[in-house]
Write an enzyme that holds these catalytic residues in place. Structure first.
Site, PDB file in Angstrom:
ATOM      1  N   GLY A 152       0.790  -1.227   0.000  1.00  0.00           N
ATOM      2  CA  GLY A 152       0.000   0.000   0.000  1.00  0.00           C
ATOM      3  C   GLY A 152       0.816   1.268   0.000  1.00  0.00           C
ATOM      4  O   GLY A 152       0.300   2.348   0.311  1.00  0.00           O
ATOM      5  N   CYS A 208     -18.824   5.590 -23.735  1.00  0.00           N
ATOM      6  CA  CYS A 208     -20.173   6.136 -23.563  1.00  0.00           C
ATOM      7  C   CYS A 208     -20.557   6.216 -22.095  1.00  0.00           C
ATOM      8  O   CYS A 208     -21.518   5.572 -21.634  1.00  0.00           O
ATOM      9  CB  CYS A 208     -21.166   5.289 -24.348  1.00  0.00           C
ATOM     10  SG  CYS A 208     -20.932   5.370 -26.124  1.00  0.00           S
ATOM     11  N   GLU A 209     -19.798   6.982 -21.351  1.00  0.00           N
ATOM     12  CA  GLU A 209     -20.050   7.240 -19.938  1.00  0.00           C
ATOM     13  C   GLU A 209     -19.660   8.675 -19.628  1.00  0.00           C
ATOM     14  O   GLU A 209     -18.554   9.102 -19.995  1.00  0.00           O
ATOM     15  CB  GLU A 209     -19.203   6.314 -19.047  1.00  0.00           C
ATOM     16  CG  GLU A 209     -19.503   4.843 -19.179  1.00  0.00           C
ATOM     17  CD  GLU A 209     -20.778   4.417 -18.478  1.00  0.00           C
ATOM     18  OE1 GLU A 209     -21.248   5.190 -17.607  1.00  0.00           O
ATOM     19  OE2 GLU A 209     -21.285   3.336 -18.796  1.00  0.00           O
ATOM     20  N   GLY A 261       3.591  -2.931  -4.629  1.00  0.00           N
ATOM     21  CA  GLY A 261       3.170  -3.163  -6.011  1.00  0.00           C
ATOM     22  C   GLY A 261       3.193  -1.871  -6.789  1.00  0.00           C
ATOM     23  O   GLY A 261       4.017  -1.659  -7.678  1.00  0.00           O
ATOM     24  N   ARG A 294      -9.227   4.009 -13.003  1.00  0.00           N
ATOM     25  CA  ARG A 294      -8.954   4.581 -11.681  1.00  0.00           C
ATOM     26  C   ARG A 294      -9.644   5.924 -11.425  1.00  0.00           C
ATOM     27  O   ARG A 294     -10.155   6.149 -10.319  1.00  0.00           O
ATOM     28  CB  ARG A 294      -7.448   4.714 -11.453  1.00  0.00           C
ATOM     29  CG  ARG A 294      -6.718   3.379 -11.366  1.00  0.00           C
ATOM     30  CD  ARG A 294      -5.255   3.543 -10.975  1.00  0.00           C
ATOM     31  NE  ARG A 294      -5.124   4.048  -9.616  1.00  0.00           N
ATOM     32  CZ  ARG A 294      -4.761   5.284  -9.317  1.00  0.00           C
ATOM     33  NH1 ARG A 294      -4.463   6.152 -10.273  1.00  0.00           N
ATOM     34  NH2 ARG A 294      -4.680   5.658  -8.056  1.00  0.00           N
ATOM     35  N   TYR A 349      -2.277  -0.659 -11.838  1.00  0.00           N
ATOM     36  CA  TYR A 349      -3.736  -0.625 -11.681  1.00  0.00           C
ATOM     37  C   TYR A 349      -4.435   0.120 -12.810  1.00  0.00           C
ATOM     38  O   TYR A 349      -5.466   0.749 -12.596  1.00  0.00           O
ATOM     39  CB  TYR A 349      -4.124  -0.037 -10.325  1.00  0.00           C
ATOM     40  CG  TYR A 349      -3.571  -0.824  -9.181  1.00  0.00           C
ATOM     41  CD1 TYR A 349      -4.048  -2.103  -8.895  1.00  0.00           C
ATOM     42  CD2 TYR A 349      -2.537  -0.327  -8.400  1.00  0.00           C
ATOM     43  CE1 TYR A 349      -3.513  -2.850  -7.868  1.00  0.00           C
ATOM     44  CE2 TYR A 349      -1.990  -1.077  -7.365  1.00  0.00           C
ATOM     45  CZ  TYR A 349      -2.502  -2.333  -7.100  1.00  0.00           C
ATOM     46  OH  TYR A 349      -1.963  -3.086  -6.087  1.00  0.00           O
ATOM     47  N   GLU A 372       5.006  -6.016   0.802  1.00  0.00           N
ATOM     48  CA  GLU A 372       4.452  -6.341  -0.512  1.00  0.00           C
ATOM     49  C   GLU A 372       4.191  -5.086  -1.344  1.00  0.00           C
ATOM     50  O   GLU A 372       3.039  -4.722  -1.592  1.00  0.00           O
ATOM     51  CB  GLU A 372       3.153  -7.119  -0.342  1.00  0.00           C
ATOM     52  CG  GLU A 372       3.286  -8.412   0.437  1.00  0.00           C
ATOM     53  CD  GLU A 372       1.949  -9.056   0.760  1.00  0.00           C
ATOM     54  OE1 GLU A 372       0.909  -8.378   0.598  1.00  0.00           O
ATOM     55  OE2 GLU A 372       1.945 -10.213   1.188  1.00  0.00           O
TER      56      GLU A 372
END
Length: 444
Positions: A259, A371-372, A303, A340, A401, A301
């Site tokens: 994190g 289309c959003e 990432g 994201r 991500y 960990e």
């Protein structure tokens, strides 16, 4: 746009601090990463395209190894995974943290030793567990009571699998409520406060097929403050002391998850890795000494902190549309390759590349082609006032991500991944094509 926001954007307009260390300006508004012009990447591989700086990935792995010389550093594969990434991580001496049989099989097929892999997941399928056992994964993280008997049964009589128990330590941390995983009321782990973690640990200790080597926690993502990790360490060591007292068991490992936050725009905060290493190790030593426990081997960990700053997304402008007080700049990608902003309100700092800017900067909102209404890549950013269709925009800190959460929305197809290193570019992951979609659709 308010005056403070405008001042901040103007200050960061030419700031390359969040770009890969190899980034360099070239004549006529061009920009290179890894010795390769991003405009040349766009011409050769088309757009959208993701550029991954191999040297940046390797340098960040080495930074972690240097900061945590006595810990196991596992790269969190969910951030981004490919066969080349697996090779780089392996060669730099890191382990892997995977969340599915798919990630696990890709890593092992690429030559990564299964014994250096940890399998996570709040809801592991039978295939996930069977694959982990068949390939000889190093650790399986128990995330719920139902997994205990399931894993033990699949191990079978006479077998033995090393496991960790994921504990929720009651620590709230993270850049958005959807990525805060250290408190009760979310799907991960077993609660420390209601006793479910202690109960699960006792059950695991009662299974002869399972070897409980330690505890695991992950308090959230995009964390930029060291303090929540220190609180979590104290609570985890406290639980370890209670387990020793009640069961006579001392755990040799403590996995504190990842994190670790990065800066996505110039001026933003990032987690100070040196401070984290120093204070986390100090807190672990002090807490264990106070509890009369031997020092467990620390596991972390990372990432995002390895992959995100090494990636750059390159888009081509399709349309420019002034609407009221907003200038919309639409590009040929969007939420299908980077969800994201829609999921977490993530903020980026896109930059015009490929030509010199001749006009004064204006406030713009970079949007995708889907289309959003929420398909927004970057709101309230500064771009040259003469930005036009055909221009190239590059978005730094795009290595984590984004493609790993990409979708087939509108059947646009996911972009390729291009590695750059020492002046050369090579394709790591090809572009998803319309032929790929046609082959998957077998109905009549």
């Amino acid at each position: 746009m308010s005056a403070p926001v405008l001042t901040e954007l103007l200050t960061g307009l030419d700031d390359l601090s969040v770009w890969p260390a190899s980034t360099a300006p070239l004549p006529d508004g061009h920009l290179s990463v890894g010795g390769v012009s991003l405009a040349d990447v766009a011409d050769r591989f088309d757009t959208p395209a993701y550029v991954l700086d191999e040297d940046e990935v390797r340098a960040r792995c080495r930074t972690y190894r240097a900061a945590f010389p006595d810990a196991d550093v596992l790269y969190a594969a969910k951030a981004f995974l490919s066969r080349a990434m697996v090779r780089w991580i392996d060669e730099e001496g890191l382990g892997l943290d995977v969340c599915s049989a798919g990630e696990l099989e890709l890593a092992v097929m690429a030559g990564f030793p299964a014994a250096r892999i940890v399998l996570h997941g709040n809801a592991k399928s039978p295939r996930d567990i069977e694959t982990a056992l068949r390939l000889g994964v190093g650790r399986i993280v128990v995330d719920s009571p139902s997994e205990i008997a399931r894993i033990a049964a699949l191990v079978g009589p006479g077998g033995r699998q090393k496991v960790l128990v994921r504990v929720v330590p009651g620590v709230s941390a993270g850049g958005h409520e959807k990525i805060r995983t250290g408190t009760d009321g979310q799907k991960f782990g077993l609660s420390l406060t209601d006793g479910s973690a202690q109960h699960a640990i006792a059950r695991v200790l009662g299974q002869s097929q399972l070897e409980l080597t330690g505890l695991h926690c992950h308090i959230g993502s995009q964390i930029t403050d060291v303090k929540p990790y220190l609180v979590a360490v104290r609570r985890m060591v406290g639980l370890m002391a209670r387990i020793k007292e009640s069961h006579g068991v001392t755990f040799p490992e403590l996995d504190m998850g990842g994190g670790h936050g990065v800066a996505y725009r110039p001026g933003e905060s990032a987690l100070d890795l040196t401070a984290l290493a120093r204070r986390l190790s100090g807190e672990l030593s002090a807490s264990c000494a106070a509890a009369g426990l031997p020092l467990p081997r620390l596991v972390i960990e990372p990432g995002r902190a390895v992959a995100a700053p090494a990636g750059v997304a390159v888009y081509r402008v399709l349309a420019v549309k002034p609407t009221g007080s907003t200038m919309f700049v639409a590009v040929d990608g969007g939420m299908s390759d980077n969800p994201r902003p829609a999921l977490y309100g993530a903020r980026y700092a896109p930059r015009l590349i490929g030509r010199s800017a001749t006009a004064e900067p204006v406030a713009a909102t970079v949007v995708g082609r889907h289309c959003e209404a929420g398909d927004i890549l970057a709101a309230d950013v500064l771009l040259p006032g003469d930005v036009r269709p055909g221009d190239l925009l590059a978005v730094p800190v795009s290595g984590a991500y984004q493609l790993s959460m990409a979708s087939a929305y509108n059947l646009v197809g996911r972009p390729p991944v291009v590695a750059v290193h020492d002046g050369s570019a090579r394709l790591l992951v090809r572009r998803e094509t319309q032929e790929d979609f046609r082959r998957r659709d077998i109905g009549a």
